[in-house]
Design an enzyme around this catalytic site. Structure first.
Site: not given
Length: 139
Positions: A46-47
């Site tokens: 999710g980064c």
């Protein structure tokens, strides 16, 4: 590694680009993470940039303390990772499992200081750290 309180004290005196510079400096101060540990298993999902977090454990005074190695391929993101790590580094696993890490980082107002794509992975980093702490603490 500097404490979160020490970092905040310096951060509050800075503005705009100086804050970016501080984050970059914090990222550079992270303990080096060997490339061999930068794997899919240590990649934080999710980064927007690649972020790796590798938990290690240390026993001190008969209690498990958390110690993390972390890295990112983006300088600002690496600084944000350093902030998250500073909040929990070398603390007892029990304490970190119960800690409000998001609250500890709130004074930095990252959502308003940085673009949303730079901070979108922060909740995932915090969740990873706290899940590991809970496992170690036996919760």
């Amino acid at each position: 590694m500097r404490t979160l309180d020490d970092i905040l004290e310096e951060y509050e005196f800075l503005e705009g680009d100086e804050r970016y510079s501080l984050l970059i400096e914090l990222g550079r101060e992270l303990e080096p993470m060997p490339d061999a540990l930068k794997t899919d298993a240590t990649l934080v999902r999710g980064c927007s940039a690649a972020v790796w977090v590798y938990p290690t454990e240390q026993t001190a005074e008969d209690e498990q303390r958390l110690h993390f190695l972390a890295d990112s391929n983006a300088a600002i993101t690496k600084g944000i990772v350093a902030l998250v790590i500073a909040a929990v580094q070398d603390k007892p696993a029990r304490e970190v499992a119960a800690m409000d890490v998001t609250g500890a980082l709130a004074p930095f107002d990252l959502k308003n200081q940085l673009s949303s794509n730079r901070t979108q992975g922060v909740p995932n980093m915090i969740a990873l750290v706290q899940e590991h702490a809970a496992r170690i603490a036996g919760n």
